[in-house]
Design a protein around this motif. Sequence first.
Motif, short mmCIF file in Angstrom:
data_model
loop_
_atom_site.label_atom_id
_atom_site.label_comp_id
_atom_site.label_asym_id
_atom_site.label_seq_id
_atom_site.Cartn_x
_atom_site.Cartn_y
_atom_site.Cartn_z
N LEU A 264 0.83 -1.21 0.00
CA LEU A 264 0.00 0.00 0.00
C LEU A 264 0.86 1.26 0.00
CD1 LEU A 264 -2.88 -0.90 2.49
CD2 LEU A 264 -3.04 -0.61 0.01
N ARG A 265 1.96 1.25 0.78
CA ARG A 265 2.87 2.40 0.78
C ARG A 265 3.48 2.62 -0.60
NH1 ARG A 265 4.16 0.64 5.94
NH2 ARG A 265 5.87 -0.63 5.20
N ARG A 266 3.87 1.52 -1.26
CA ARG A 266 4.45 1.62 -2.59
C ARG A 266 3.45 2.22 -3.58
NH1 ARG A 266 4.38 -0.61 -7.27
NH2 ARG A 266 2.88 -2.24 -6.76
N ARG A 267 2.24 1.72 -3.53
CA ARG A 267 1.21 2.24 -4.45
C ARG A 267 0.84 3.68 -4.15
NH1 ARG A 267 -3.03 -2.46 -6.09
NH2 ARG A 267 -1.51 -4.14 -6.36
N ALA A 268 0.77 4.03 -2.88
CA ALA A 268 0.45 5.41 -2.50
C ALA A 268 1.54 6.36 -2.97
CB ALA A 268 0.26 5.51 -0.99
N ALA A 269 2.81 5.95 -2.83
CA ALA A 269 3.93 6.79 -3.23
C ALA A 269 3.88 7.14 -4.72
CB ALA A 269 5.26 6.10 -2.90
N GLN A 270 3.35 6.24 -5.54
CA GLN A 270 3.22 6.52 -6.97
C GLN A 270 2.29 7.70 -7.23
OE1 GLN A 270 1.82 2.75 -8.48
NE2 GLN A 270 3.89 1.92 -8.63
N HIS A 271 1.45 8.03 -6.25
CA HIS A 271 0.50 9.14 -6.38
C HIS A 271 0.86 10.28 -5.43
CE1 HIS A 271 -2.09 6.67 -8.90
NE2 HIS A 271 -1.84 5.68 -8.06
N CYS A 272 2.13 10.29 -4.98
CA CYS A 272 2.64 11.32 -4.07
C CYS A 272 1.85 11.37 -2.75
CB CYS A 272 2.63 12.70 -4.74
SG CYS A 272 3.67 12.74 -6.20
N LEU A 273 1.43 10.21 -2.29
CA LEU A 273 0.74 10.09 -1.01
C LEU A 273 1.63 9.34 -0.03
CD1 LEU A 273 -2.79 9.05 -2.31
CD2 LEU A 273 -2.09 11.30 -1.49
N TYR A 274 1.47 9.64 1.23
CA TYR A 274 2.24 8.99 2.27
C TYR A 274 1.28 8.18 3.14
CZ TYR A 274 4.88 8.38 6.56
OH TYR A 274 5.49 7.84 7.66
N LEU A 275 1.56 6.92 3.29
CA LEU A 275 0.73 6.03 4.10
C LEU A 275 1.44 5.75 5.42
CD1 LEU A 275 -1.72 3.98 4.29
CD2 LEU A 275 -0.01 2.28 3.61
N GLN A 276 0.75 5.96 6.50
CA GLN A 276 1.28 5.63 7.83
C GLN A 276 0.26 4.74 8.52
OE1 GLN A 276 4.25 6.39 9.60
NE2 GLN A 276 3.32 4.77 10.80
#
Length: 68
Positions: free
Chosen positions: A16-28
């Motif tokens: 999920l972090r990897r996929r979020a990073a592709q959209h300039c999002l940060y998952l915590q």
Amino acid sequence: MHSERDVLVRNVFPELRRRAAQHCLYLQEVELRWGVTEEESERATELCLSEVCRSDIGSCLLFGRLGV
């Protein structure tokens, strides 16, 4: 629930972090019971809800507990 949490921590959250990073999002990810001390256990709900309120966007997985 330890094995389920292990799967989330080792497999699901990194993806999920990897996929979020592709959209300039940060998952915590936050396990709301981690870090709640025995002394704070009576305030656990209040502490957990304060963490939820700090988030811009939230998603929730709820699990039931059996036994004590």
